[in-house]
Motif scaffolding. Sequence first.
Motif, PDB file in Angstrom:
ATOM      1  N   THR A 165       5.221  -6.300   9.541  1.00 55.90           N
ATOM      2  CA  THR A 165       6.584  -6.273   9.270  1.00 55.90           C
ATOM      3  C   THR A 165       7.226  -4.933   8.560  1.00 55.90           C
ATOM      4  OG1 THR A 165       8.741  -7.162   8.274  1.00 55.90           O
ATOM      5  CG2 THR A 165       6.870  -7.319   7.085  1.00 55.90           C
ATOM      6  N   TYR A 166       8.119  -4.226   9.183  1.00 55.27           N
ATOM      7  CA  TYR A 166       8.621  -2.976   8.303  1.00 55.27           C
ATOM      8  C   TYR A 166       9.551  -3.223   7.170  1.00 55.27           C
ATOM      9  CZ  TYR A 166       7.758  -0.406  12.592  1.00 55.27           C
ATOM     10  OH  TYR A 166       7.193   0.304  13.839  1.00 55.27           O
ATOM     11  N   GLY A 167       9.795  -4.578   7.200  1.00 51.54           N
ATOM     12  CA  GLY A 167      10.448  -5.211   5.731  1.00 51.54           C
ATOM     13  C   GLY A 167      11.621  -4.569   5.626  1.00 51.54           C
ATOM     14  N   PHE A 168      12.547  -4.173   6.677  1.00 51.76           N
ATOM     15  CA  PHE A 168      13.978  -3.571   6.738  1.00 51.76           C
ATOM     16  C   PHE A 168      14.612  -4.632   6.174  1.00 51.76           C
ATOM     17  CE2 PHE A 168      13.089  -1.453  11.069  1.00 51.76           C
ATOM     18  CZ  PHE A 168      12.496  -0.321  10.323  1.00 51.76           C
ATOM     19  N   PRO A 169      15.478  -4.485   4.973  1.00 50.89           N
ATOM     20  CA  PRO A 169      16.649  -5.273   4.566  1.00 50.89           C
ATOM     21  C   PRO A 169      17.443  -5.981   5.644  1.00 50.89           C
ATOM     22  CG  PRO A 169      16.755  -3.217   3.723  1.00 50.89           C
ATOM     23  CD  PRO A 169      15.769  -3.122   4.706  1.00 50.89           C
ATOM     24  N   VAL A 170      17.756  -5.775   6.782  1.00 53.22           N
ATOM     25  CA  VAL A 170      18.632  -6.291   7.762  1.00 53.22           C
ATOM     26  C   VAL A 170      17.735  -7.347   8.318  1.00 53.22           C
ATOM     27  CG1 VAL A 170      17.744  -4.732   9.557  1.00 53.22           C
ATOM     28  CG2 VAL A 170      19.945  -6.250   9.760  1.00 53.22           C
ATOM     29  N   TYR A 226       4.905  -2.787   5.621  1.00 55.10           N
ATOM     30  CA  TYR A 226       4.975  -1.316   5.431  1.00 55.10           C
ATOM     31  C   TYR A 226       4.414  -0.877   4.289  1.00 55.10           C
ATOM     32  CZ  TYR A 226       8.058   2.490   3.854  1.00 55.10           C
ATOM     33  OH  TYR A 226       8.472   3.778   3.517  1.00 55.10           O
ATOM     34  N   GLU A 227       4.723  -1.652   3.200  1.00 60.86           N
ATOM     35  CA  GLU A 227       4.222  -1.102   1.606  1.00 60.86           C
ATOM     36  C   GLU A 227       2.553  -0.999   1.882  1.00 60.86           C
ATOM     37  OE1 GLU A 227       8.071  -2.976   0.896  1.00 60.86           O
ATOM     38  OE2 GLU A 227       6.340  -3.660   1.834  1.00 60.86           O
ATOM     39  N   HIS A 228       1.713  -1.808   2.401  1.00 56.51           N
ATOM     40  CA  HIS A 228       0.481  -1.633   2.229  1.00 56.51           C
ATOM     41  C   HIS A 228      -0.237  -0.820   3.301  1.00 56.51           C
ATOM     42  CE1 HIS A 228       0.633  -5.685   0.294  1.00 56.51           C
ATOM     43  NE2 HIS A 228      -0.590  -5.341   0.050  1.00 56.51           N
ATOM     44  N   VAL A 229       0.403  -0.421   4.332  1.00 60.59           N
ATOM     45  CA  VAL A 229       0.270   0.544   5.420  1.00 60.59           C
ATOM     46  C   VAL A 229       0.234   2.206   4.840  1.00 60.59           C
ATOM     47  CG1 VAL A 229       1.107   1.798   7.742  1.00 60.59           C
ATOM     48  CG2 VAL A 229       0.502  -0.754   7.442  1.00 60.59           C
ATOM     49  N   LYS A 276       8.679   9.784   0.140  1.00 60.27           N
ATOM     50  CA  LYS A 276       9.988   9.915  -0.168  1.00 60.27           C
ATOM     51  C   LYS A 276      10.769   9.828   1.326  1.00 60.27           C
ATOM     52  CE  LYS A 276      14.008  12.294  -2.174  1.00 60.27           C
ATOM     53  NZ  LYS A 276      14.310  13.521  -2.610  1.00 60.27           N
ATOM     54  N   LEU A 277      10.452  10.612   2.475  1.00 53.82           N
ATOM     55  CA  LEU A 277      10.995  10.699   3.501  1.00 53.82           C
ATOM     56  C   LEU A 277      10.913   9.194   4.413  1.00 53.82           C
ATOM     57  CD1 LEU A 277      10.902  13.360   5.905  1.00 53.82           C
ATOM     58  CD2 LEU A 277      10.211  11.064   6.926  1.00 53.82           C
ATOM     59  N   LEU A 278       9.534   8.640   4.186  1.00 49.21           N
ATOM     60  CA  LEU A 278       9.478   7.414   4.846  1.00 49.21           C
ATOM     61  C   LEU A 278      10.282   6.173   4.235  1.00 49.21           C
ATOM     62  CD1 LEU A 278       5.649   7.542   5.084  1.00 49.21           C
ATOM     63  CD2 LEU A 278       7.110   7.340   6.962  1.00 49.21           C
ATOM     64  N   HIS A 279      10.325   6.340   2.873  1.00 48.32           N
ATOM     65  CA  HIS A 279      11.198   5.319   2.202  1.00 48.32           C
ATOM     66  C   HIS A 279      12.503   5.406   2.424  1.00 48.32           C
ATOM     67  CE1 HIS A 279       7.615   4.192   0.372  1.00 48.32           C
ATOM     68  NE2 HIS A 279       7.715   4.805  -0.819  1.00 48.32           N
ATOM     69  N   GLU A 280      13.198   6.904   2.495  1.00 50.45           N
ATOM     70  CA  GLU A 280      14.503   6.741   3.038  1.00 50.45           C
ATOM     71  C   GLU A 280      14.886   6.321   4.159  1.00 50.45           C
ATOM     72  OE1 GLU A 280      14.986  10.820   2.632  1.00 50.45           O
ATOM     73  OE2 GLU A 280      15.296  10.826   0.485  1.00 50.45           O
ATOM     74  N   TRP A 281      14.119   6.453   5.291  1.00 50.25           N
ATOM     75  CA  TRP A 281      13.906   6.062   6.532  1.00 50.25           C
ATOM     76  C   TRP A 281      13.964   4.306   6.686  1.00 50.25           C
ATOM     77  CZ3 TRP A 281       9.994   3.096   8.974  1.00 50.25           C
ATOM     78  CH2 TRP A 281      10.183   2.540  10.187  1.00 50.25           C
ATOM     79  N   ARG A 282      13.048   3.763   5.970  1.00 51.38           N
ATOM     80  CA  ARG A 282      12.933   2.328   5.752  1.00 51.38           C
ATOM     81  C   ARG A 282      14.277   1.744   5.266  1.00 51.38           C
ATOM     82  NH1 ARG A 282       9.700  -2.019   3.626  1.00 51.38           N
ATOM     83  NH2 ARG A 282      10.199  -1.121   1.515  1.00 51.38           N
ATOM     84  N   GLU A 283      14.976   2.321   4.411  1.00 53.59           N
ATOM     85  CA  GLU A 283      16.160   1.669   3.838  1.00 53.59           C
ATOM     86  C   GLU A 283      17.433   1.788   4.705  1.00 53.59           C
ATOM     87  OE1 GLU A 283      16.741   0.431   0.777  1.00 53.59           O
ATOM     88  OE2 GLU A 283      14.726   0.307   0.602  1.00 53.59           O
ATOM     89  N   ASP A 284      17.515   2.808   5.778  1.00 52.81           N
ATOM     90  CA  ASP A 284      18.587   2.796   6.402  1.00 52.81           C
ATOM     91  C   ASP A 284      18.089   3.355   7.883  1.00 52.81           C
ATOM     92  OD1 ASP A 284      20.957   2.652   7.828  1.00 52.81           O
ATOM     93  OD2 ASP A 284      21.979   4.138   6.505  1.00 52.81           O
TER      94      ASP A 284
END
Length: 210
Positions: A154-159, A177-180, A196-204
């Motif tokens: 899972t990407y773990g998207f909030p949606v 996502y976190e483990h990958v 940082k860039l990966l986390h920004e993408w994952r949030e939105d």
Amino acid sequence: MDSIKKELASKLLQIKAIKLQPNDPFTWASGWKSPFYCDNRKTLSYPDIRSFVKISMAHAVLEHFIGAEVIAGVATAGIPQAALVADELGLPLIYVRSKPKDHGLENLIEGEMKQGAKVVVIEDLISTGLSSLKAVEAIRKAGGNVIGMVAAYTYGFPVAAEAFKNAGVELITLTDYEHVVGNALETGYIQETDTKLLHEWREDPSHWKR
């Protein structure tokens, strides 16, 4: 379970089933730009990894969804995984098409399922969760009792988390996502500055641009 998440994350990166390209984004079918791409179908070509996923999914079903009576695959990538798990557990298999056949019986669900049967859905990966939950809805409409879902990743998207909560479906995943990202950082696949860039993408992800 945490050891399984770490091990599978490592295996997926090793066979390039997961690719991280923070500076050269992929374009998904949805049109989203993404620095992350996952194709777990590759695991089917590696017998040792295929077996690892099969056994880990089967154990997840036994541990979290006691009394499961039917295993369901979601077309298309979830079907081979579901077939492997159903065979391992000695349970009936059904699968849900993305849309009904346009000929013959025009089935949306293939296979036999008794009314009220306890069903565990098997998925390849979870992004927004919409296609997975569409399959859940189809099984419920056909009289099945979906007691949960097991996915490889899972990407773990909030949606997605919100969608599963609203649908009342418990989701268990073998890795995430976190483990990958953690493994990729440990092995030098990516650098600290990339996270940082990966986390920004994952949030939105739907509005992310590079």
